[in-house]
Design an enzyme around this catalytic site. Sequence first.
Site, PDB file in Angstrom:
ATOM      1  N   SER A 193      -4.927  -7.558   8.082  1.00 12.52           N
ATOM      2  CA  SER A 193      -4.303  -6.242   8.174  1.00 12.52           C
ATOM      3  C   SER A 193      -3.625  -6.199   9.534  1.00 12.52           C
ATOM      4  O   SER A 193      -4.258  -6.443  10.562  1.00 12.52           O
ATOM      5  CB  SER A 193      -5.369  -5.159   8.078  1.00 12.52           C
ATOM      6  OG  SER A 193      -4.904  -3.989   8.719  1.00 12.52           O
ATOM      7  N   ASP A 214       0.808  -1.222   0.000  1.00 13.49           N
ATOM      8  CA  ASP A 214       0.000   0.000   0.000  1.00 13.49           C
ATOM      9  C   ASP A 214       0.841   1.272   0.000  1.00 13.49           C
ATOM     10  O   ASP A 214       0.557   2.202  -0.748  1.00 13.49           O
ATOM     11  CB  ASP A 214      -0.955   0.005   1.205  1.00 13.49           C
ATOM     12  CG  ASP A 214      -1.970  -1.127   1.094  1.00 13.49           C
ATOM     13  OD1 ASP A 214      -2.230  -1.567  -0.042  1.00 13.49           O
ATOM     14  OD2 ASP A 214      -2.478  -1.570   2.136  1.00 13.49           O
ATOM     15  N   ARG A 266       1.250   6.002  16.963  1.00 16.45           N
ATOM     16  CA  ARG A 266       0.843   7.034  16.006  1.00 16.45           C
ATOM     17  C   ARG A 266       1.330   8.444  16.328  1.00 16.45           C
ATOM     18  O   ARG A 266       1.832   9.136  15.437  1.00 16.45           O
ATOM     19  CB  ARG A 266      -0.685   7.028  15.823  1.00 16.45           C
ATOM     20  CG  ARG A 266      -1.257   5.728  15.286  1.00 16.45           C
ATOM     21  CD  ARG A 266      -0.445   5.143  14.186  1.00 16.45           C
ATOM     22  NE  ARG A 266      -1.052   3.967  13.569  1.00 16.45           N
ATOM     23  CZ  ARG A 266      -0.431   3.174  12.722  1.00 16.45           C
ATOM     24  NH1 ARG A 266       0.832   3.419  12.393  1.00 16.45           N
ATOM     25  NH2 ARG A 266      -1.035   2.132  12.200  1.00 16.45           N
ATOM     26  N   ASP A 282      -6.673   5.285  13.173  1.00 19.17           N
ATOM     27  CA  ASP A 282      -5.316   5.762  12.949  1.00 19.17           C
ATOM     28  C   ASP A 282      -5.245   7.064  12.161  1.00 19.17           C
ATOM     29  O   ASP A 282      -4.413   7.918  12.431  1.00 19.17           O
ATOM     30  CB  ASP A 282      -4.478   4.672  12.281  1.00 19.17           C
ATOM     31  CG  ASP A 282      -4.160   3.551  13.262  1.00 19.17           C
ATOM     32  OD1 ASP A 282      -3.993   3.862  14.459  1.00 19.17           O
ATOM     33  OD2 ASP A 282      -4.088   2.386  12.845  1.00 19.17           O
TER      34      ASP A 282
HETATM   35  N1  ARG Z   1      -7.744  -1.276  16.720  1.00 20.58           N
HETATM   36  C1  ARG Z   1      -6.437  -0.828  17.027  1.00 20.58           C
HETATM   37  C2  ARG Z   1      -6.401   0.629  17.334  1.00 20.58           C
HETATM   38  O1  ARG Z   1      -7.286   1.342  16.959  1.00 20.58           O
HETATM   39  C3  ARG Z   1      -5.416  -1.194  15.975  1.00 20.58           C
HETATM   40  C4  ARG Z   1      -5.572  -0.504  14.648  1.00 20.58           C
HETATM   41  C5  ARG Z   1      -4.644  -1.035  13.572  1.00 20.58           C
HETATM   42  N2  ARG Z   1      -4.950  -2.399  13.308  1.00 20.58           N
HETATM   43  C6  ARG Z   1      -4.558  -3.106  12.230  1.00 20.58           C
HETATM   44  N3  ARG Z   1      -4.873  -4.366  12.232  1.00 20.58           N
HETATM   45  N4  ARG Z   1      -3.879  -2.595  11.255  1.00 20.58           N
HETATM   46  O2  ARG Z   1      -5.500   1.103  17.952  1.00 20.58           O
END
Ligand code: ARG
Length: 423
Positions: free
Chosen positions: A176, A16, A96, A125
Amino acid sequence: MAEKGKVVLAYSGGLDTSVAVQWIQETYGLDVVALTIDMGAQEDLPGARQRALDVGAVAAEVADARQVFVDYFCWPALQANALYEDAYPLATALGRPLIAKLLVDTARRHGAEAVAHGCTGKGNDQVRFDVGIRTLAPDMKIIAPARECYMTREEAIDYAKKHGIAIDVTRKSPYSTDENLWGRSIECGAMEDPWNEPPEDAYRWTCDPQQAPQQPQYIELGFEKGIPVALDGEELDGPVLIDRLNAAAGRHGIGRIDLVENRLVGIKSREIYEAPAATVLHGAHNALESLCLTRPARRFKAQVASQYADLVYDGLWYSGFHQDLRAYVLSSQRSVTGEVRMKLYRGNAVKVGVKSPYSLYNRSLATYDEGDAFDHEAALGFIELHGLPSRIQSRCQHETLYGADAGARILPPEIRGSDADRN
Ligand code: ARG
């Protein structure tokens, strides 16, 4: 010809973000500087850097952010006992704001006018990135290719082929994922149905507890002011300690978390986490606090913990409210120093021993054996006053309302066993 503008892209090396390099150049006419950030889980950093250049980035940098991530993001969250919805140690959410900061710093250094990230339009995110970036650099433009032009996996692969981007489809996974030292997040595939047990191949860091060693492993963790500083008597740097603990606890099948969580953007999602080290450390830290903090401090801190977890989850790391909560948490940790013994066994990390120079546990007060120093007489006076409001209420309200057998009226009729249930 005027020089082209620049954008700094958070680059993971995957399909991606590789597609994003091309797409940004094509759509915005900007030169792309790729920034790959090591927060402890990237496997092939030089490979990612080279790949960024291969797919057309004008520059590619790798930032080693492991120590900063642990010291300024993981440890504060641990000190706060921050578990989102009582379960998720927040690995992705903690990463993040640090990525946002590094993107902004790198953009400034390169004189870039924009930063870019690979988030879609329906996750948490994007919120964490955008809010973080806009708080730190209100003038910075934000580009989010996957949000602006969503491509399915097949479309992304086609796009890559069309633009000569080499793709490794053998690495194709139905999930993912996001990883850093503090944990691994796994979504999609069969788990989108919350009735389905997560398939074994969703897990990478932990073994199935059923396959874990028959023998338990005992470990000792040393804390200073709520921060883990030693493992089995050896003083270790945070990232090393976490690495070792991830390996040890993962081998015992510890740290699998299966959560249907409330996303900030309003939907429920089912996410699996692997967080062996974070799980052990949260358990140990909590055990140490049980020894060193008073009851009201524990009660209040639990409320702070829940607020803190929401705040991190909601992407408000760079808020004044965080500063305030952090100040409280930091102050609360002044006595949280000591050692915790944990038993790792078949999916569980259990506290089996705890000690501290600031322990509030007093054996001569607690003991039922000889040497009891607790004043039993004083207990009578205490009960007299502690129960006073209840006795007054019984006399002044219950008796007036219900008559003689007032106390019994508080019980459900089935178990009153007195006159009260007959009238
Ligand atoms: N649900 C988690 C959060 O909001 C992880 C998000 C990313 N998850 C992923 N499988 N790429 O912090």
